[in-house]
Design a protein around this motif. Structure first.
Motif, PDB file in Angstrom:
ATOM      1  N   THR A 118      30.694  47.607  -4.275  1.00  0.00           N
ATOM      2  CA  THR A 118      30.060  48.410  -5.329  1.00  0.00           C
ATOM      3  C   THR A 118      29.620  49.792  -4.867  1.00  0.00           C
ATOM      4  OG1 THR A 118      27.985  47.297  -4.774  1.00  0.00           O
ATOM      5  CG2 THR A 118      29.203  46.460  -6.673  1.00  0.00           C
ATOM      6  N   GLY A 137      36.938  48.571 -12.196  1.00  0.00           N
ATOM      7  CA  GLY A 137      35.790  47.964 -11.536  1.00  0.00           C
ATOM      8  C   GLY A 137      35.319  46.758 -12.326  1.00  0.00           C
ATOM      9  N   ARG A 138      34.687  45.811 -11.649  1.00  0.00           N
ATOM     10  CA  ARG A 138      34.261  44.576 -12.321  1.00  0.00           C
ATOM     11  C   ARG A 138      32.742  44.478 -12.359  1.00  0.00           C
ATOM     12  NH1 ARG A 138      37.005  39.403 -10.066  1.00  0.00           N
ATOM     13  NH2 ARG A 138      35.723  40.003  -8.293  1.00  0.00           N
ATOM     14  N   ASP A 139      32.221  44.117 -13.539  1.00  0.00           N
ATOM     15  CA  ASP A 139      30.770  43.957 -13.657  1.00  0.00           C
ATOM     16  C   ASP A 139      30.263  42.818 -12.775  1.00  0.00           C
ATOM     17  OD1 ASP A 139      30.340  46.050 -15.405  1.00  0.00           O
ATOM     18  OD2 ASP A 139      30.850  44.822 -17.146  1.00  0.00           O
ATOM     19  N   SER A 142      29.131  44.116  -9.581  1.00  0.00           N
ATOM     20  CA  SER A 142      27.830  44.779  -9.666  1.00  0.00           C
ATOM     21  C   SER A 142      26.709  43.738  -9.687  1.00  0.00           C
ATOM     22  CB  SER A 142      27.736  45.629 -10.941  1.00  0.00           C
ATOM     23  OG  SER A 142      28.788  46.562 -10.967  1.00  0.00           O
TER      24      SER A 142
END
Lengths: 156, 82
Positions: A118, A137-139, A142
């Protein structure tokens, strides 16, 4: 090794042996190796390209390593990341944490990967039969990193 | 002056890797610079990405981080390394 960013392929086994060699106080080494897989989101991958932000990349990795060394009683921590063109099945990233006992090495290795995912300036571009595209990007990454904001060696 | 870097998807969309901007006194945060760029219209709308990330002098920061003349900024999409 500590921090290395390189275009050349590497051998995770040799890297692991180097982490252990020469330090007899190491009782535990935990490693993570990430590889280029052949399928992502149902698309067949032919090749992967990793862009980075020269100048910032090593600084960002060093900062993540420093934070791990502050949070856990580690003997050392190492991060190795490829950039440029990568072929299927090649290792992309290698993280190794060493400590006297296993707990610190396990937690710190996971922490380093969560933060790297991240905060380190790398971007993947996939080549498929239908062309090239940037990976989103992947939540979930995060979320994985966020749990360390309130979790440290005292509470784990 | 201010140096602004664009990376990955943004660099491609803008066809621009790096740009020098003359310093403007009203700029206080990275978001002020982002809005200045978005106001150019067209492809610059890519910087309206709700998940935009940024860095000040090669450290990840937020859009609300204050900046000063001579700084190096970078705007980039969510990172996808590892």
């Amino acid at each position: 090794m500590s921090i290395r960013v390189q275009t050349a392929p590497f051998d995770p086994g040799a890297e692991l042996n180097a982490v252990h060699a020469g330090n007899l106080s190491v009782g535990a080494v935990v490693t993570f190796t990430g590889y280029v897989r052949d399928i992502n989101q149902d698309q067949s991958i032919q090749e992967l390209f990793l862009e980075h932000y020269p100048g910032m990349t090593e600084k960002a990795l060093a900062k993540i390593r420093d934070e791990a060394l502050q949070r856990w009683p580690l003997i050392d921590a190492h991060i190795l990341h490829r950039v440029g063109p990568l072929s299927l099945a090649e290792p992309i990233v290698f993280v190794a944490t060493s400590s006297i006992h296993r707990e610190a090495a396990f937690a710190a290795c996971e922490f380093i990967m969560d933060y790297l995912k991240t905060r380190a300036p790398f971007w993947k571009k996939e080549q498929t039969a239908s062309g090239t595209h940037w990976v989103d990007g992947r939540d979930s990454d995060s979320d994985a990193a966020a749990r360390w904001d309130t979790t440290n060696k005292e509470t784990r | 002056m201010l140096t602004v870097q664009f990376l990955a998807r943004y660099r491609e969309a803008l066809n621009c890797e790096s740009e020098q901007l003359p310093w403007q006194e009203e700029w206080q945060t990275l978001d002020d610079v982002r809005q200045f760029l978005v106001a150019r219209d067209g492809v610059w709308a890519v910087l309206n990405d709700p998940r935009i990330m940024c860095a000040l002098n090669q450290d990840v920061c937020s859009l609300q981080t204050p900046l000063k003349a001579g700084d190096e900024l970078a705007f980039f999409p969510m990172v996808t390394g590892g």
